[in-house]
Design a protein around this motif. Structure first.
Motif, PDB file in Angstrom:
ATOM      1  N   PRO A 187      34.288 -22.426  -2.812  1.00 58.22           N
ATOM      2  CA  PRO A 187      35.202 -21.280  -2.711  1.00 58.22           C
ATOM      3  C   PRO A 187      36.077 -21.113  -3.944  1.00 58.22           C
ATOM      4  O   PRO A 187      36.786 -20.114  -4.062  1.00 58.22           O
ATOM      5  CB  PRO A 187      36.051 -21.620  -1.486  1.00 58.22           C
ATOM      6  CG  PRO A 187      36.047 -23.110  -1.415  1.00 58.22           C
ATOM      7  CD  PRO A 187      34.711 -23.546  -1.947  1.00 58.22           C
ATOM      8  N   GLY A 188      36.016 -22.084  -4.877  1.00 58.56           N
ATOM      9  CA  GLY A 188      36.883 -22.027  -6.046  1.00 58.56           C
ATOM     10  C   GLY A 188      36.173 -21.860  -7.365  1.00 58.56           C
ATOM     11  O   GLY A 188      36.769 -22.040  -8.430  1.00 58.56           O
ATOM     12  N   ARG A 189      34.890 -21.482  -7.337  1.00 56.77           N
ATOM     13  CA  ARG A 189      34.140 -21.280  -8.573  1.00 56.77           C
ATOM     14  C   ARG A 189      32.987 -20.315  -8.331  1.00 56.77           C
ATOM     15  O   ARG A 189      32.378 -20.320  -7.270  1.00 56.77           O
ATOM     16  CB  ARG A 189      33.592 -22.600  -9.122  1.00 56.77           C
ATOM     17  CG  ARG A 189      32.744 -22.431 -10.386  1.00 56.77           C
ATOM     18  CD  ARG A 189      32.151 -23.742 -10.857  1.00 56.77           C
ATOM     19  NE  ARG A 189      33.118 -24.550 -11.573  1.00 56.77           N
ATOM     20  CZ  ARG A 189      33.338 -24.477 -12.878  1.00 56.77           C
ATOM     21  NH1 ARG A 189      32.668 -23.607 -13.615  1.00 56.77           N
ATOM     22  NH2 ARG A 189      34.213 -25.260 -13.458  1.00 56.77           N
ATOM     23  N   GLU A 190      32.703 -19.503  -9.346  1.00 58.42           N
ATOM     24  CA  GLU A 190      31.538 -18.625  -9.336  1.00 58.42           C
ATOM     25  C   GLU A 190      30.588 -19.055 -10.456  1.00 58.42           C
ATOM     26  O   GLU A 190      31.030 -19.580 -11.478  1.00 58.42           O
ATOM     27  CB  GLU A 190      31.953 -17.164  -9.552  1.00 58.42           C
ATOM     28  CG  GLU A 190      32.847 -16.591  -8.474  1.00 58.42           C
ATOM     29  CD  GLU A 190      32.115 -16.329  -7.170  1.00 58.42           C
ATOM     30  OE1 GLU A 190      30.868 -16.406  -7.157  1.00 58.42           O
ATOM     31  OE2 GLU A 190      32.792 -16.042  -6.166  1.00 58.42           O
ATOM     32  N   PRO A 191      29.286 -18.844 -10.283  1.00 55.11           N
ATOM     33  CA  PRO A 191      28.339 -19.287 -11.317  1.00 55.11           C
ATOM     34  C   PRO A 191      28.269 -18.349 -12.512  1.00 55.11           C
ATOM     35  O   PRO A 191      28.628 -17.169 -12.424  1.00 55.11           O
ATOM     36  CB  PRO A 191      26.992 -19.298 -10.571  1.00 55.11           C
ATOM     37  CG  PRO A 191      27.158 -18.295  -9.486  1.00 55.11           C
ATOM     38  CD  PRO A 191      28.601 -18.313  -9.095  1.00 55.11           C
ATOM     39  N   THR A 192      27.829 -18.880 -13.626  1.00 56.72           N
ATOM     40  CA  THR A 192      27.436 -18.079 -14.790  1.00 56.72           C
ATOM     41  C   THR A 192      25.999 -18.441 -15.126  1.00 56.72           C
ATOM     42  O   THR A 192      25.621 -19.616 -15.067  1.00 56.72           O
ATOM     43  CB  THR A 192      28.321 -18.354 -16.024  1.00 56.72           C
ATOM     44  OG1 THR A 192      28.290 -19.761 -16.326  1.00 56.72           O
ATOM     45  CG2 THR A 192      29.743 -17.921 -15.802  1.00 56.72           C
ATOM     46  N   ILE A 193      25.201 -17.450 -15.482  1.00 56.60           N
ATOM     47  CA  ILE A 193      23.793 -17.670 -15.803  1.00 56.60           C
ATOM     48  C   ILE A 193      23.460 -16.922 -17.085  1.00 56.60           C
ATOM     49  O   ILE A 193      23.883 -15.774 -17.277  1.00 56.60           O
ATOM     50  CB  ILE A 193      22.872 -17.212 -14.651  1.00 56.60           C
ATOM     51  CG1 ILE A 193      23.230 -17.943 -13.351  1.00 56.60           C
ATOM     52  CG2 ILE A 193      21.406 -17.457 -14.994  1.00 56.60           C
ATOM     53  CD1 ILE A 193      22.399 -17.513 -12.152  1.00 56.60           C
ATOM     54  N   ASN A 194      22.672 -17.545 -17.949  1.00 56.94           N
ATOM     55  CA  ASN A 194      22.284 -16.925 -19.208  1.00 56.94           C
ATOM     56  C   ASN A 194      21.404 -15.703 -19.004  1.00 56.94           C
ATOM     57  O   ASN A 194      20.510 -15.707 -18.155  1.00 56.94           O
ATOM     58  CB  ASN A 194      21.508 -17.933 -20.077  1.00 56.94           C
ATOM     59  CG  ASN A 194      22.354 -19.108 -20.493  1.00 56.94           C
ATOM     60  OD1 ASN A 194      23.356 -18.950 -21.170  1.00 56.94           O
ATOM     61  ND2 ASN A 194      21.962 -20.294 -20.076  1.00 56.94           N
ATOM     62  N   GLY A 195      21.655 -14.669 -19.798  1.00 56.73           N
ATOM     63  CA  GLY A 195      20.777 -13.507 -19.824  1.00 56.73           C
ATOM     64  C   GLY A 195      19.734 -13.667 -20.919  1.00 56.73           C
ATOM     65  O   GLY A 195      20.014 -14.240 -21.968  1.00 56.73           O
ATOM     66  N   VAL A 196      18.538 -13.171 -20.666  1.00 55.30           N
ATOM     67  CA  VAL A 196      17.452 -13.206 -21.654  1.00 55.30           C
ATOM     68  C   VAL A 196      16.829 -11.817 -21.749  1.00 55.30           C
ATOM     69  O   VAL A 196      16.528 -11.196 -20.726  1.00 55.30           O
ATOM     70  CB  VAL A 196      16.368 -14.239 -21.286  1.00 55.30           C
ATOM     71  CG1 VAL A 196      15.224 -14.212 -22.296  1.00 55.30           C
ATOM     72  CG2 VAL A 196      16.965 -15.642 -21.217  1.00 55.30           C
ATOM     73  N   THR A 197      16.673 -11.328 -22.974  1.00 62.38           N
ATOM     74  CA  THR A 197      16.121  -9.995 -23.229  1.00 62.38           C
ATOM     75  C   THR A 197      15.031 -10.100 -24.278  1.00 62.38           C
ATOM     76  O   THR A 197      15.095 -10.956 -25.168  1.00 62.38           O
ATOM     77  CB  THR A 197      17.232  -9.044 -23.723  1.00 62.38           C
ATOM     78  OG1 THR A 197      18.336  -9.104 -22.827  1.00 62.38           O
ATOM     79  CG2 THR A 197      16.746  -7.619 -23.828  1.00 62.38           C
ATOM     80  N   LEU A 198      14.044  -9.215 -24.189  1.00 63.65           N
ATOM     81  CA  LEU A 198      13.010  -9.164 -25.235  1.00 63.65           C
ATOM     82  C   LEU A 198      13.504  -8.306 -26.389  1.00 63.65           C
ATOM     83  O   LEU A 198      14.077  -7.237 -26.180  1.00 63.65           O
ATOM     84  CB  LEU A 198      11.705  -8.578 -24.686  1.00 63.65           C
ATOM     85  CG  LEU A 198      10.872  -9.458 -23.768  1.00 63.65           C
ATOM     86  CD1 LEU A 198       9.548  -8.785 -23.460  1.00 63.65           C
ATOM     87  CD2 LEU A 198      10.629 -10.831 -24.367  1.00 63.65           C
ATOM     88  N   ALA A 199      13.255  -8.775 -27.596  1.00 59.24           N
ATOM     89  CA  ALA A 199      13.616  -8.036 -28.805  1.00 59.24           C
ATOM     90  C   ALA A 199      12.351  -7.609 -29.533  1.00 59.24           C
ATOM     91  O   ALA A 199      11.358  -8.348 -29.560  1.00 59.24           O
ATOM     92  CB  ALA A 199      14.476  -8.906 -29.720  1.00 59.24           C
ATOM     93  N   TYR A 200      12.406  -6.416 -30.112  1.00 58.95           N
ATOM     94  CA  TYR A 200      11.281  -5.862 -30.875  1.00 58.95           C
ATOM     95  C   TYR A 200       9.997  -5.889 -30.042  1.00 58.95           C
ATOM     96  O   TYR A 200       8.987  -6.465 -30.422  1.00 58.95           O
ATOM     97  CB  TYR A 200      11.094  -6.620 -32.200  1.00 58.95           C
ATOM     98  CG  TYR A 200      10.088  -5.968 -33.133  1.00 58.95           C
ATOM     99  CD1 TYR A 200      10.360  -4.714 -33.676  1.00 58.95           C
ATOM    100  CD2 TYR A 200       8.887  -6.585 -33.444  1.00 58.95           C
ATOM    101  CE1 TYR A 200       9.440  -4.109 -34.521  1.00 58.95           C
ATOM    102  CE2 TYR A 200       7.965  -5.978 -34.294  1.00 58.95           C
ATOM    103  CZ  TYR A 200       8.255  -4.742 -34.822  1.00 58.95           C
ATOM    104  OH  TYR A 200       7.329  -4.131 -35.663  1.00 58.95           O
ATOM    105  N   GLU A 201      10.066  -5.253 -28.866  1.00 58.72           N
ATOM    106  CA  GLU A 201       8.920  -5.305 -27.956  1.00 58.72           C
ATOM    107  C   GLU A 201       7.772  -4.427 -28.445  1.00 58.72           C
ATOM    108  O   GLU A 201       7.967  -3.279 -28.842  1.00 58.72           O
ATOM    109  CB  GLU A 201       9.343  -4.864 -26.552  1.00 58.72           C
ATOM    110  CG  GLU A 201       8.288  -5.161 -25.503  1.00 58.72           C
ATOM    111  CD  GLU A 201       8.786  -4.923 -24.101  1.00 58.72           C
ATOM    112  OE1 GLU A 201       7.968  -5.046 -23.175  1.00 58.72           O
ATOM    113  OE2 GLU A 201       9.982  -4.615 -23.942  1.00 58.72           O
ATOM    114  N   THR A 202       6.571  -4.977 -28.408  1.00 54.39           N
ATOM    115  CA  THR A 202       5.350  -4.292 -28.815  1.00 54.39           C
ATOM    116  C   THR A 202       4.304  -4.434 -27.705  1.00 54.39           C
ATOM    117  O   THR A 202       4.432  -5.290 -26.830  1.00 54.39           O
ATOM    118  CB  THR A 202       4.790  -4.895 -30.114  1.00 54.39           C
ATOM    119  OG1 THR A 202       4.442  -6.266 -29.877  1.00 54.39           O
ATOM    120  CG2 THR A 202       5.803  -4.813 -31.248  1.00 54.39           C
ATOM    121  N   PRO A 203       3.237  -3.625 -27.729  1.00 52.57           N
ATOM    122  CA  PRO A 203       2.176  -3.753 -26.719  1.00 52.57           C
ATOM    123  C   PRO A 203       1.476  -5.108 -26.739  1.00 52.57           C
ATOM    124  O   PRO A 203       0.862  -5.500 -25.754  1.00 52.57           O
ATOM    125  CB  PRO A 203       1.198  -2.632 -27.096  1.00 52.57           C
ATOM    126  CG  PRO A 203       2.011  -1.646 -27.871  1.00 52.57           C
ATOM    127  CD  PRO A 203       3.011  -2.458 -28.611  1.00 52.57           C
TER     128      PRO A 203
END
Length: 393
Positions: A187-203
């Protein structure tokens, strides 16, 4: 004599019995990564199971084909989706080698994380010390199945990047499933989670052709997700994201840019960071005092200051303290606006004064939004590098 005979018989029985659950490795499919998302229209979970392709990672016979195979299924529960995957693979899946779990942003925002880890805790075949990420503004499928040019396995590439940036930059840290479960349950803490994104997306991002380009599609670690009651409510990006690592004593090493002239900065490496936090309640408002001590090393100078002089070092110590203080305050106020105590101040308050915390246990996040912060920083410069005097310009 009877004891020796009994002992001999017991040993023979153990040797002859063998392993009842023994299975040949070439008769199994090894799952190295899992992805989870939510489909609002059908109200079902989508599961991506990523399996190693043994032919592609062989070293003696020569690698052939793509290193991973991805299978996708849906189900009303995660267990149902996992069992439906068996229709698509000829070997039994083993989950003991899962190295990464990716969660879709839709699932994190709309459905919450409160129940999805239940299956992982109940099943002894899956570990809970697995890193967890959020596919930020992108598909879990695309993030997981991007074939990296440097590492053969996408899961290894992503976890390696998290560990690398955690130890050198400090804006992220490896969040494991057990830590998320612990934060959700507290009840005294919330989580943090890393975000991951694709860069320079190609087919070609999901094919071996991606590894044959100088400029290829790659996954980049992108911010820290802030949660409130299990739901993703926003992101901490850039320097303010380091505030979580500062408060939790997770900073191994980071870097500060200290302005020395207009649009010109010097650089300082900060190490040996020690943080203490004091939480007290005054008239129903948390008063939070964060105290930071660290060692600084000058690692780049773009202004011609003379570091032989004590007053120059004193000036840089004070300037770096201001930078760190503002960085932490920015992170604290941003998380406060989002309403998620990702710093665990509630946990610290509970340890110091359990009775007082119990009064605010059910609505701690609302109480946290009223908190007042005080941040004091002490930086001691003990190294200016191999060169003391700057170039004469």
């Amino acid at each position: 004599m009877k004891k020796k005979l009994c002992m001999f018989v017991l040993i023979v029985m153990l040797l002859l019995s063998g392993c009842s659950n023994y299975r040949e490795l070439n008769g199994l499919s090894i799952v190295v990564a899992m992805g989870l998302d939510y489909i609002p229209k059908t109200k079902e979970y989508e599961m991506i199971v990523q399996i190693i392709n043994p032919n592609a990672i062989a070293t003696q016979t020569g690698a052939q084909g793509i290193p991973i195979i991805s299978l996708v299924e849906t189900g009303r529960t995660i267990s149902e989706a996992a069992r439906k995957v068996t229709k698509r693979v000829s070997r039994p899946n083993i989950y003991s080698h899962v190295a990464l779990v990716a969660i879709g942003e839709t699932l994190a925002r709309e459905e919450s994380l409160n129940w999805i880890f239940d299956v992982f805790e109940r099943d002894s075949k899956i570990r809970v010390n697995i890193p967890v990420i959020i596919a930020r503004k992108d598909s879990v499928y695309r993030v997981l199945n991007n074939i990296p040019p440097l590492d053969k396995l996408p899961a290894k590439s992503i976890t390696g990047k998290i560990q690398n940036t955690s130890s050198l930059l400090g804006e992220n840290h490896e969040t494991q499933m057990r830590e998320v479960i612990s934060a959700i349950s507290s009840p005294g803490r919330e989580p943090t989670i890393n975000g991951v994104t694709l860069a320079y997306e190609t087919p070609e991002s999901e094919s071996l052709a991606n590894t044959e380009k100088v400029k290829s599609t790659y996954a980049v670690i992108n911010g820290m997700g802030v949660f409130r009651k299990g739901k993703l409510v926003g992101w901490l990006d850039g320097p303010p994201a380091r505030s979580v690592q500062f408060v939790d004593n997770l900073i191994k090493e980071t870097n500060l840019q200290i302005q020395c002239k207009k649009q010109r900065y010097d650089s300082m490496e900060v190490t040996r960071v020690k943080t203490k936090t004091d939480v007290k309640m005054k008239k129903g408002i948390p008063n939070i005092h964060v105290k930071v001590k660290s060692i600084g090393h000058i690692d780049e100078v773009l202004c011609n200051d003379d570091f032989d002089k004590a007053k120059t070092l004193d000036k840089y110590e004070k300037d770096s303290e201001k930078v760190v203080r503002q960085m932490i305050l920015d992170g604290l106020t941003q998380a406060q606006k989002l309403g998620g105590d990702v710093f665990g101040f509630g946990e610290k308050f509970h340890i110091n004064d359990p009775k007082a915390f119990k009064k605010h246990e059910k609505d701690w996040n609302k109480v946290f939004q009223k908190a007042k912060f005080k941040v004091t920083v002490d930086v001691q410069i003990n190294n200016v590098g191999m060169r003391k005097r700057t170039y004469p310009y």
